[in-house]
Design a protein around this motif. Structure first.
Motif, PDB file in Angstrom:
ATOM      1  N   ILE A 109      -0.374   8.788   5.281  1.00  0.00           N
ATOM      2  CA  ILE A 109      -1.246   9.890   4.847  1.00  0.00           C
ATOM      3  C   ILE A 109      -2.649   9.356   4.581  1.00  0.00           C
ATOM      4  O   ILE A 109      -3.646   9.930   5.025  1.00  0.00           O
ATOM      5  CB  ILE A 109      -0.695  10.568   3.574  1.00  0.00           C
ATOM      6  CG1 ILE A 109       0.648  11.240   3.860  1.00  0.00           C
ATOM      7  CG2 ILE A 109      -1.695  11.587   3.039  1.00  0.00           C
ATOM      8  CD1 ILE A 109       1.293  11.868   2.627  1.00  0.00           C
ATOM      9  N   ASN A 110      -2.723   8.251   3.853  1.00  0.00           N
ATOM     10  CA  ASN A 110      -4.016   7.667   3.481  1.00  0.00           C
ATOM     11  C   ASN A 110      -4.901   7.434   4.719  1.00  0.00           C
ATOM     12  O   ASN A 110      -6.101   7.740   4.718  1.00  0.00           O
ATOM     13  CB  ASN A 110      -3.746   6.368   2.716  1.00  0.00           C
ATOM     14  CG  ASN A 110      -4.999   5.602   2.316  1.00  0.00           C
ATOM     15  OD1 ASN A 110      -5.426   4.704   3.036  1.00  0.00           O
ATOM     16  ND2 ASN A 110      -5.586   5.950   1.186  1.00  0.00           N
TER      17      ASN A 110
ATOM     18  N   GLU B 142       5.104   6.550   4.012  1.00  0.00           N
ATOM     19  CA  GLU B 142       4.427   7.825   3.765  1.00  0.00           C
ATOM     20  C   GLU B 142       3.015   7.660   3.191  1.00  0.00           C
ATOM     21  O   GLU B 142       2.060   8.242   3.696  1.00  0.00           O
ATOM     22  CB  GLU B 142       5.253   8.686   2.795  1.00  0.00           C
ATOM     23  CG  GLU B 142       4.508   9.947   2.364  1.00  0.00           C
ATOM     24  CD  GLU B 142       5.273  10.820   1.376  1.00  0.00           C
ATOM     25  OE1 GLU B 142       6.058  10.274   0.573  1.00  0.00           O
ATOM     26  OE2 GLU B 142       5.078  12.038   1.411  1.00  0.00           O
ATOM     27  N   SER B 143       2.901   6.881   2.123  1.00  0.00           N
ATOM     28  CA  SER B 143       1.631   6.831   1.377  1.00  0.00           C
ATOM     29  C   SER B 143       0.489   6.346   2.267  1.00  0.00           C
ATOM     30  O   SER B 143      -0.588   6.947   2.310  1.00  0.00           O
ATOM     31  CB  SER B 143       1.767   5.916   0.158  1.00  0.00           C
ATOM     32  OG  SER B 143       2.909   6.259  -0.596  1.00  0.00           O
ATOM     33  N   ARG B 144       0.728   5.257   2.986  1.00  0.00           N
ATOM     34  CA  ARG B 144      -0.337   4.692   3.809  1.00  0.00           C
ATOM     35  C   ARG B 144      -0.589   5.530   5.069  1.00  0.00           C
ATOM     36  O   ARG B 144      -1.746   5.640   5.504  1.00  0.00           O
ATOM     37  CB  ARG B 144      -0.011   3.244   4.179  1.00  0.00           C
ATOM     38  CG  ARG B 144      -1.046   2.532   5.023  1.00  0.00           C
ATOM     39  CD  ARG B 144      -2.416   2.410   4.362  1.00  0.00           C
ATOM     40  NE  ARG B 144      -3.243   1.407   5.024  1.00  0.00           N
ATOM     41  CZ  ARG B 144      -4.577   1.363   4.952  1.00  0.00           C
ATOM     42  NH1 ARG B 144      -5.239   2.252   4.233  1.00  0.00           N
ATOM     43  NH2 ARG B 144      -5.242   0.417   5.566  1.00  0.00           N
TER      44      ARG B 144
ATOM     45  N   LEU C  11       0.864  -1.188   0.000  1.00  0.00           N
ATOM     46  CA  LEU C  11       0.000   0.000   0.000  1.00  0.00           C
ATOM     47  C   LEU C  11       0.895   1.232   0.000  1.00  0.00           C
ATOM     48  O   LEU C  11       0.983   1.978   0.976  1.00  0.00           O
ATOM     49  CB  LEU C  11      -0.914  -0.007   1.224  1.00  0.00           C
ATOM     50  CG  LEU C  11      -2.058  -1.021   1.174  1.00  0.00           C
ATOM     51  CD1 LEU C  11      -2.780  -1.082   2.508  1.00  0.00           C
ATOM     52  CD2 LEU C  11      -3.041  -0.655   0.064  1.00  0.00           C
ATOM     53  N   THR C  12       1.555   1.442  -1.102  1.00  0.00           N
ATOM     54  CA  THR C  12       2.516   2.536  -1.198  1.00  0.00           C
ATOM     55  C   THR C  12       2.601   2.973  -2.652  1.00  0.00           C
ATOM     56  O   THR C  12       2.081   2.308  -3.544  1.00  0.00           O
ATOM     57  CB  THR C  12       3.887   2.086  -0.645  1.00  0.00           C
ATOM     58  OG1 THR C  12       4.719   3.227  -0.462  1.00  0.00           O
ATOM     59  CG2 THR C  12       4.569   1.101  -1.568  1.00  0.00           C
TER      60      THR C  12
END
Lengths: 445, 445
Positions: A126-127, A122-124, A8-9
């Protein structure tokens, strides 16, 4: 139910990691998550999503199948893939507790970890933080508007996927809703469940009264009847006619639900019909296109509605479906860093937020400061994870978070409780932080 | 990755099922899913999400743990719980193929099944069809605006949870995007992945040129350099200075990325700098706050941008984050049904949609008809599932759906391709359907 896949990135996290790996850039990095500006009509935000972030970090690991798949993509060298196979999150996390009211530029989460670990997530991160904070902040507005009315999340069907539906139930409950219709969320988080019948139940019967009777017999402890399938006031009359028969069978009608038309007007009519029929204790529940603006209108029209199902507008945060937020590098290898892109400059280094209150306990101003600076007020960020493990005693049950969030909402200045933004809450940058930013800028030449 | 829990439903589905169970209401029910009205600025919609709906239906079954949990909630009697434990989906499904352009009131999916099965799945069927259709319809607007520019989904971080991020990647690819940055979606659906570097990579280096060099060495086949961390034009100059050194090492710079400021103006400047430096083949990729309206503006300003990363506005469908859609009972036990609630009346019975084209193959009008009626035009709903099993040969690979969607977009009348709604596409109700509605209304008295 809540996804935990390491993939999940975004692809660029992995291509950057390949660079960090090749050049042994594994010193400590500090990233902070913050919101750049308030969405339309918002005067404050409510932090949410931390529990899911910490669970994600604590369990982060590429599965064998993920590693095998990564090696087939052609983007990565085999020694780097081997490195990924052993990667876990070993860093520290500081954060504002869930339910904390906060404002733009205030970090609500800081990650301190070897650079690749802090970057990959980072991506997850923030998500997870973006969505629950968005929904908790939206839900809090309805809570402030509803007074003692019951509020229930009805939004699963139009939430953006399954996880959004389940997390919206959590975020709105955290912000003060009484429960949700989403069964999965009840199981996952112990949130109280609400719900009774839909139009299809009524439509499948040739006679509306027969539908009411059959529903009541099958669910005698939870009789809330949907009365607007054909004609709302006629539906209310049928409820009055049915009540003695049900009473004889020991079944109490708890309420009726309205789902179409001018809800306030129907509520006044239905209340009169029920009261005239001796059903003063039968409550009126309303749903269909409701949000905090509608709640304000119903209040001013003194609509005799006891509870609301709030769906689409809540679960999609329809008037502001996203926030301008970021997770930014603030320090690497002991040196404070700063992004200076146009319109997107950030304050460098590790920071703390201090909040001051007046004698009545009402919030009067925040200071964003350098982390080790001493300032007036209550520091809002706390250590919650150390060396990749959640710190014992820092987790709170959702029910407790919910209560503490209510306490927080009581400390809001009156003007911040309005549905439009009348004034900005005062947030200042400490002199020490300004000086740090200047020193960082002078470092680039 | 895509959730399949049977508990992805609203509580009222289960309380209604308890009623159907008690009263043996298990005759065949027909439900249809349709959109009631177009969101703001939309002139057409693109159907998406069917594959996930069919997978959900085919695998529907309560797990032992779910059954155990349900029995602890106090809402359900034990014989009903036993019944749920054995429940699967045994019905038929008719649907428009994914990628089909459609309009309000046109059913895009019909479920024909024993009443409890068709009822139970309502929440998740809407949840899946609503979101992917929302995103595919949004993405198609960018596709129509982009001409031959590359479009990549960058939205995972601000999508509403993990499933939304992954399904938005699928829906936008289906609608004509070239790929996504979301790694999970690449693995799940075989969507091409794009992505290179973020600001943090540059910030972690004391020198921007060194960051570029290191990134290129670590990812020699995928060198797209982010040049706006400090000063976009200065970043472009550094790329020009670095190119000979990389070329000597056999590394080709593919492109640069801009992510802040006035993207069209920077693109003109950067194009000039790159061209003057002999880097005519280095492409310019832009991201940051882009949507179809921006694409239109960039086109009119002849911005020399070769590709776009489109994130938040796409994955949240920011200008229209939900659609007014419904899954409604149209027939039960062989009798057509109709909801007549104010503002929410539906057309009864099983329906078919016929589409007519002019001699150039451009769509000229649709007719919503009774299912077994013969009308002019191409029928859009097809049988895709029978007795709970997907019909062999009706599934299409995502790549193929994507190509057929492009064909569909070519058949749109020119005015429907605009970013604001200038006129409504003609959709008429057949006389036979109007008569059926009248007969159903006369049945209620």
């Amino acid at each position: 139910m809540i996804a935990s896949d390491a993939l999940l990135t975004d692809l660029y996290q992995l291509t950057m990691l390949q660079g960090y790996y090749r050049h042994a850039m594994t010193e400590t990095a500090v990233f902070e998550f913050f919101v750049r500006k308030l969405p339309k009509n918002r005067s404050f935000l409510v932090a949410a999503g931390l529990e899911q972030v910490l669970d994600f970090l604590e369990n982060l690991r590429f599965s064998e199948a993920e590693i095998d798949w990564l090696s087939t993509t052609g983007h990565f060298k085999s020694d780097f893939i081997d490195y990924l196979a052993g990667l876990t999150f070993t860093g520290d996390v500081d954060a504002m507790p869930e339910g904390t009211v906060f404002f733009p530029n205030e970090p609500i989460l800081r990650i301190i970890a070897p650079f690749p670990e802090a970057q990959l997530v980072e991506s997850r991160v923030i998500n997870l933080l973006h969505f629950q904070t968005l929904i908790a902040s939206k839900a809090a507005r309805s809570v402030l508007m509803a007074g003692d009315k019951l509020l229930v999340d009805f939004g699963f069907r139009r939430a953006h996927g399954a996880e959004a539906g389940v997390l919206a139930a959590r975020a709105s409950y955290l912000a003060g809703f009484s429960g949700t219709a989403t069964v999965c969320a009840g199981r996952e988080f112990g949130i109280p469940l609400y719900g009774t019948m839909a139009h299809s139940f009524v439509q499948a019967h040739d006679d509306e009264s027969e539908a009411f009777l059959r529903f009541a017999e099958a669910n005698p402890d939870n009789v809330v009847l949907l009365i607007d399938t054909y004609d709302t006031e006629a539906g209310a009359q049928k409820v009055v006619a049915l009540a003695p028969k049900l009473q004889a069978a020991g079944i109490r009608i708890k309420g009726v639900r309205l789902d179409s038309g001018d809800l306030a007007e129907h509520a006044h009519n239905v209340r009169r019909i029920l009261d005239d029929g001796g059903l003063r204790k039968v409550t009126i529940f309303a749903s269909g296109g409701i949000d905090e603006y509608q709640l304000e209108a119903f209040r001013s029209r003194q609509a005799p509605i006891d509870g609301y199902g709030i769906g689409t507008y809540l679960d999609t945060s329809a008037d502001a479906p996203y926030m301008d937020c970021a997770y930014k590098l603030q320090e690497y290898a002991g040196v404070p860093r700063r992004k200076r892109s146009e319109g997107k400059a950030t304050w460098p280094g590790r920071k703390q937020v201090y909040r001051r209150f007046d004698l009545d306990g009402i919030m009067i101003g925040d200071t964003i400061a350098v982390d080790d600076e001493i300032c007036d007020g209550k520091p809002l960020l706390q250590a919650v994870m150390q060396n990749g493990r959640q710190i014992t005693g820092m987790q709170r049950p959702l029910e407790r978070i919910r209560l503490e969030t209510q306490d927080q909402l009581h400390t809001l200045p009156g003007k911040l409780k309005l549905l439009t933004r009348e004034e900005n809450y005062p947030v200042v940058i400490s002199d020490a932080l300004k000086h740090l930013a200047q020193r960082v800028d002078e470092g680039y030449s």
